[in-house]
Design a protein around this motif. Structure first.
Motif, PDB file in Angstrom:
ATOM      1  N   ILE A   1       5.857   1.996  -8.980  1.00 50.49           N
ATOM      2  CA  ILE A   1       5.542   3.094  -8.031  1.00 50.49           C
ATOM      3  C   ILE A   1       6.302   4.055  -8.080  1.00 50.49           C
ATOM      4  O   ILE A   1       7.641   3.745  -7.904  1.00 50.49           O
ATOM      5  CB  ILE A   1       5.136   2.350  -6.734  1.00 50.49           C
ATOM      6  N   GLU A   2       6.222   5.187  -8.231  1.00 48.56           N
ATOM      7  CA  GLU A   2       7.051   6.482  -8.180  1.00 48.56           C
ATOM      8  C   GLU A   2       6.907   7.425  -7.097  1.00 48.56           C
ATOM      9  O   GLU A   2       5.850   7.148  -6.416  1.00 48.56           O
ATOM     10  CB  GLU A   2       6.905   7.375  -9.458  1.00 48.56           C
ATOM     11  N   ASP A   3       7.998   7.918  -6.623  1.00 46.73           N
ATOM     12  CA  ASP A   3       8.205   9.014  -5.482  1.00 46.73           C
ATOM     13  C   ASP A   3       6.979   9.950  -5.726  1.00 46.73           C
ATOM     14  O   ASP A   3       6.692  10.318  -6.752  1.00 46.73           O
ATOM     15  CB  ASP A   3       9.375   9.516  -5.262  1.00 46.73           C
ATOM     16  N   LYS A   4       6.568  10.253  -4.466  1.00 46.72           N
ATOM     17  CA  LYS A   4       5.361  11.338  -4.567  1.00 46.72           C
ATOM     18  C   LYS A   4       6.102  12.499  -4.936  1.00 46.72           C
ATOM     19  O   LYS A   4       7.067  13.024  -4.144  1.00 46.72           O
ATOM     20  CB  LYS A   4       4.638  11.343  -3.118  1.00 46.72           C
TER      21      LYS A   4
ATOM     22  N   ASP B   1       4.013  -2.227  -3.076  1.00 42.50           N
ATOM     23  CA  ASP B   1       3.212  -2.551  -4.118  1.00 42.50           C
ATOM     24  C   ASP B   1       3.739  -2.647  -5.671  1.00 42.50           C
ATOM     25  O   ASP B   1       3.112  -3.140  -6.424  1.00 42.50           O
ATOM     26  CB  ASP B   1       1.989  -1.719  -4.163  1.00 42.50           C
ATOM     27  N   ASN B   2       5.054  -2.119  -5.601  1.00 44.86           N
ATOM     28  CA  ASN B   2       5.742  -2.263  -6.879  1.00 44.86           C
ATOM     29  C   ASN B   2       6.178  -3.583  -7.553  1.00 44.86           C
ATOM     30  O   ASN B   2       6.268  -4.493  -6.323  1.00 44.86           O
ATOM     31  CB  ASN B   2       6.995  -1.504  -6.677  1.00 44.86           C
TER      32      ASN B   2
ATOM     33  N   LYS C   1      -4.103   3.746  -2.114  1.00 45.35           N
ATOM     34  CA  LYS C   1      -3.056   4.553  -1.493  1.00 45.35           C
ATOM     35  C   LYS C   1      -1.643   3.470  -1.568  1.00 45.35           C
ATOM     36  O   LYS C   1      -1.224   2.984  -0.522  1.00 45.35           O
ATOM     37  CB  LYS C   1      -3.170   4.794  -0.165  1.00 45.35           C
TER      38      LYS C   1
ATOM     39  N   GLN D   1       1.868   1.896  -2.197  1.00 51.27           N
ATOM     40  CA  GLN D   1       3.150   2.074  -1.242  1.00 51.27           C
ATOM     41  C   GLN D   1       4.392   1.506  -2.430  1.00 51.27           C
ATOM     42  O   GLN D   1       3.938   0.850  -3.321  1.00 51.27           O
ATOM     43  CB  GLN D   1       3.209   1.460  -0.046  1.00 51.27           C
ATOM     44  N   LYS D   2       5.620   1.849  -1.982  1.00 50.31           N
ATOM     45  CA  LYS D   2       6.729   1.209  -3.024  1.00 50.31           C
ATOM     46  C   LYS D   2       6.665  -0.210  -2.663  1.00 50.31           C
ATOM     47  O   LYS D   2       7.162  -0.728  -3.765  1.00 50.31           O
ATOM     48  CB  LYS D   2       7.924   1.686  -2.397  1.00 50.31           C
TER      49      LYS D   2
ATOM     50  N   GLU E   1       1.917   7.147  -8.895  1.00 48.03           N
ATOM     51  CA  GLU E   1       2.498   7.968  -7.929  1.00 48.03           C
ATOM     52  C   GLU E   1       2.068   7.467  -6.270  1.00 48.03           C
ATOM     53  O   GLU E   1       1.009   6.804  -6.195  1.00 48.03           O
ATOM     54  CB  GLU E   1       2.086   9.472  -7.691  1.00 48.03           C
ATOM     55  N   GLU E   2       3.129   7.283  -5.571  1.00 46.38           N
ATOM     56  CA  GLU E   2       3.045   6.799  -4.287  1.00 46.38           C
ATOM     57  C   GLU E   2       1.896   7.676  -3.424  1.00 46.38           C
ATOM     58  O   GLU E   2       1.753   8.864  -3.466  1.00 46.38           O
ATOM     59  CB  GLU E   2       4.403   7.197  -3.380  1.00 46.38           C
TER      60      GLU E   2
END
Length: 261
Positions: free
Chosen positions: A211-214, A188-189, A183, A185-186, A133-134
């Motif tokens: 990486i999914e939305d928080k 980092d996907n 931490k 982030q998108k 998760e983000e």
């Protein structure tokens, strides 16, 4: 009677002679393994085989030999124990660093050991896909086995990973090459690759990071605490109002004194 006494003296003398000469005979005994009189390291490769031949030098009698793999006794055939004993080892990765020891049965302090140094190329393993998760922290564990140690590098989407301070961190041991991302982030996907170089060989293991939305979560504990405070405030208000009404009712119910004419 004198004859028996002489025989007893001769027997005692022979026994005493054996006791006196035994330490000297034992001191002259030498153990060798593959003609080496001292402990040594034996190079080996995976899927090969090695023979270890333990021999007793300067023996004056039949000497029984024992073989150990680490602390475990190796079973030997009857014809493979006296004065010379050989074992054959089929080499695998698990034999790297293993010690084989030959001992003299009647004095096991007399021994000689061989340590296997097995060389093999790197093998990589780890979790293929990881979802995070983000805003959370992620660790990508690349498990590596190699002897000698391989040169390790992290890549992202086929390019060498640019390590950002306070965002990326690498931790490495003889069997682990770990990438930590703080931490996430998108951005980092992507696909991360753990690459090992050994001599002229290269091995690569891919890790897909998604990486999914928080997710929005309702803060239950603060809501419960606020609800309790509101409830108690209302209850205290109701109780205070009720007490005030009761006081008024009691005052109205008091008998009025007669007015004099």
């Amino acid at each position: 009677m004198a004859w028996k006494k002489n025989r007893l003296i001769e027997s005692f003398g022979s026994l005493l002679l054996v006791i006196v000469l035994l330490p000297g005979a034992l001191m002259n005994v030498i153990l060798t393994v593959n003609n080496n009189p001292e402990n040594f390291v034996l190079p080996a490769t995976v899927n090969s085989s090695k023979s270890l031949i333990c021999a007793v030098q300067n023996h004056s009698q039949g000497e029984e030999l024992l073989w150990y793999r680490e602390n475990g006794r190796v079973d030997l055939r009857d014809g493979n124990k006296i004065n010379s004993s050989a074992i054959c080892i089929s080499i695998s990765e698990d034999d790297n660093g293993v010690t084989f020891t030959c001992k003299l049965q009647r004095d096991q302090s007399m021994s000689i050991s061989v340590i296997l140094n097995v060389t093999y190329g790197p093998t990589l393993s780890g979790k293929d896909v990881q979802t995070a998760e983000e805003g959370s922290n992620v660790k990508l564990d690349c498990n590596v086995k190699s002897n000698p140690s391989a040169e390790m590098t992290w890549y992202k989407n086929s390019d060498a990973l640019n390590l950002e301070k306070n965002h990326h961190q690498i931790y490495q041991t003889s069997e682990l090459f770990q990438l930590s991302i703080s931490k996430v982030q998108k951005s980092d996907n992507g696909t991360y690759s753990c690459q090992a170089k050994y001599l002229e060989q290269t091995r690569t293991k891919d890790f897909h990071l998604i990486i999914e939305d928080k997710k929005f979560t309702v803060p239950i504990e603060p809501i419960i605490a606020a609800s309790v405070v509101v409830f108690l405030t209302i209850m205290f208000g109701v109780i205070a109002r009720r007490q005030k009404l009761m006081k008024l009712c009691i005052k109205d119910q008091r008998p009025q004194s007669e007015t004099p004419l």
